[in-house]
Design a protein around this motif. Structure first.
Motif, short mmCIF file in Angstrom:
data_model
loop_
_atom_site.label_atom_id
_atom_site.label_comp_id
_atom_site.label_asym_id
_atom_site.label_seq_id
_atom_site.Cartn_x
_atom_site.Cartn_y
_atom_site.Cartn_z
N LEU A 96 -61.23 -9.87 -33.25
CA LEU A 96 -60.41 -10.53 -32.22
C LEU A 96 -61.24 -11.59 -31.51
O LEU A 96 -61.61 -11.45 -30.34
N LYS A 97 -61.56 -12.66 -32.23
CA LYS A 97 -62.38 -13.74 -31.66
C LYS A 97 -61.68 -14.33 -30.43
O LYS A 97 -60.48 -14.61 -30.45
N GLY A 98 -62.43 -14.49 -29.36
CA GLY A 98 -61.88 -15.12 -28.17
C GLY A 98 -61.20 -14.17 -27.22
O GLY A 98 -60.81 -14.57 -26.13
N VAL A 99 -61.04 -12.90 -27.63
CA VAL A 99 -60.41 -11.92 -26.74
C VAL A 99 -61.47 -11.35 -25.80
O VAL A 99 -62.52 -10.91 -26.26
N PRO A 100 -61.24 -11.35 -24.49
CA PRO A 100 -62.24 -10.82 -23.55
C PRO A 100 -62.57 -9.36 -23.84
O PRO A 100 -61.70 -8.59 -24.26
N LYS A 101 -63.83 -9.00 -23.59
CA LYS A 101 -64.26 -7.60 -23.82
C LYS A 101 -63.41 -6.63 -23.01
O LYS A 101 -63.09 -5.54 -23.47
N SER A 102 -63.04 -7.04 -21.78
CA SER A 102 -62.26 -6.15 -20.92
C SER A 102 -60.92 -5.79 -21.59
O SER A 102 -60.45 -4.65 -21.49
N MET A 103 -60.33 -6.76 -22.29
CA MET A 103 -59.05 -6.51 -22.95
C MET A 103 -59.24 -5.58 -24.14
O MET A 103 -58.42 -4.70 -24.42
N ILE A 104 -60.37 -5.76 -24.86
CA ILE A 104 -60.65 -4.89 -26.01
C ILE A 104 -60.79 -3.44 -25.55
O ILE A 104 -60.24 -2.52 -26.14
N TYR A 105 -61.54 -3.22 -24.46
CA TYR A 105 -61.71 -1.85 -23.96
C TYR A 105 -60.40 -1.29 -23.41
O TYR A 105 -60.16 -0.08 -23.49
N ARG A 106 -59.55 -2.16 -22.88
CA ARG A 106 -58.26 -1.70 -22.35
C ARG A 106 -57.38 -1.16 -23.48
O ARG A 106 -56.79 -0.08 -23.36
N ILE A 107 -57.31 -1.92 -24.59
CA ILE A 107 -56.44 -1.45 -25.69
C ILE A 107 -57.03 -0.21 -26.37
O ILE A 107 -56.30 0.62 -26.90
N LEU A 108 -58.37 -0.06 -26.30
CA LEU A 108 -58.99 1.17 -26.83
C LEU A 108 -58.64 2.36 -25.94
O LEU A 108 -58.25 3.42 -26.43
N ARG A 109 -58.77 2.17 -24.63
CA ARG A 109 -58.49 3.26 -23.67
C ARG A 109 -57.04 3.72 -23.75
O ARG A 109 -56.73 4.90 -23.64
N LYS A 110 -56.13 2.75 -23.93
CA LYS A 110 -54.70 3.06 -23.96
C LYS A 110 -54.26 3.64 -25.30
O LYS A 110 -53.10 4.01 -25.46
N GLY A 111 -55.19 3.71 -26.27
CA GLY A 111 -54.86 4.31 -27.56
C GLY A 111 -54.07 3.38 -28.48
O GLY A 111 -53.47 3.84 -29.46
N GLU A 112 -54.07 2.08 -28.16
CA GLU A 112 -53.32 1.14 -29.01
C GLU A 112 -54.05 0.85 -30.31
O GLU A 112 -53.45 0.40 -31.28
#
Length: 316
Positions: A30-46
């Motif tokens: 996911l080039k260009g996606v902020p790290k915070s968003m990556i961790y958010r989708i991981l935490r939410k189980g997406e």
């Protein structure tokens, strides 16, 4: 500014990609996606691996199937970098060696190794624009923006792992050339001084010798002497930020045109040579090739500005 809305992706993990953490894998996907968003989708189980929720520290295995949800994100400048841009196109001519596993380039002074800190363009973004079909391009190590010379890039994750292991085990020999103030003593072959990194309010990194810092060591050898300066070969044993620049200063011989650790009066005396950039050049790198196992030594010639400076000093 355009936005892209990709659909759900199912990505099969190759043997070359195995062993890395899921969060790092997602950052490359996911080039260009902020790290915070990556961790958010991981935490939410997406994000699912083999249809199961996983933690950010999960290490991928070959054959894993990763579900990556659609992520809406503004397109970054990186995606818009054209391989026809003069600065990008010039990188092609700076490549000194390339095969299936690695790429070695003679990085120009003044070019950052990656975008960030207000820069949208760096060497790695430029190389990705030049090699749009390359699935993997990652820096093995870094060079300061104003330092020129050998920069090693891995084209496979397995190569990156092997080369990082060599760095950790001090199995990689780096040789730099630096022009320093005054007469470097021939007997001074080693500088061991612990270094501590400080971040200033401006965001700049400044490093100083401190008993509380990390152990640091650089080997030195005199290459050529001039009336007011010495060309030395510097071979760092450890790899701290600004290590050679601070160790030469600590020894009483700062590097020419170092805007952070240098001596402006010394720089002024060098002005007739035409030099206007830091005289620090990563001249050679010796390492074990990650695929063949052979010892490889790659060299990068000095650029025109550094060559002209030395010629002027020899004539002076």
């Amino acid at each position: 500014m355009n936005t892209n809305t990709p659909s759900v992706q199912i990505v099969a993990v190759s043997a070359d990609e195995a062993g890395q953490r899921i969060d790092n894998f997602l950052r490359t996907q996911l080039k260009g996606v902020p790290k915070s968003m990556i961790y958010r989708i991981l935490r939410k189980g997406e994000v699912r691996v083999n249809k199961k929720r996983i933690k950010p520290e999960y290490k991928l295995q070959a054959g894993d199937e990763v579900r990556i949800p659609p992520v809406r994100v503004a397109e970054r400048d990186e995606a818009a970098i054209s391989p026809k841009l003069a600065k990008v196109a010039s990188l092609e001519g700076a490549i000194v060696y390339e095969d299936d596993a690695i790429l070695v380039m003679n990085k120009p002074s003044g070019t950052a190794v990656h975008g960030g800190s207000g820069l949208s363009f760096g060497v790695i973004e430029g190389l990705r624009a030049l090699r749009p079909d390359a699935r993997f391009l990652e820096l093995v190590h870094r060079l300061d923006r104003d330092t020129s010379g050998i920069l090693l890039v891995a084209k496979k994750r397995s190569a990156l792992r092997a080369l990082h292991e060599q760095l950790r085990e001090k199995g990689m020999q780096k040789d730099y050339l630096a022009l320093v103030r005054g007469q470097w003593p021939s007997h001074l072959k080693r500088v061991q001084a612990p270094l501590q990194k400080n971040i200033l309010q401006s965001g700049e990194r400044m490093v100083r010798v401190s008993a509380e810092g990390k152990a640091s060591e650089t080997l030195f050898k005199v290459e050529e002497r001039f009336a007011e300066a010495t060309l030395v070969k510097a071979s760092p044993v450890t790899g701290r930020t600004h290590q050679i620049r601070v160790h030469t200063l600590h020894a009483g011989h700062p590097i020419a045109f170092d805007d952070r650790y240098g001596d402006r009066a010394f720089d002024a005396r060098l002005a007739p040579t035409g030099l206007q950039r830091l005289f620090l050049h990563a001249a050679a790198l010796t390492f074990t090739h990650p695929s063949s196992g052979e010892t490889l030594r790659v060299e990068a010639p000095l650029d025109g500005a550094l060559k002209r400076c030395l010629q002027a000093l020899r004539q002076g």
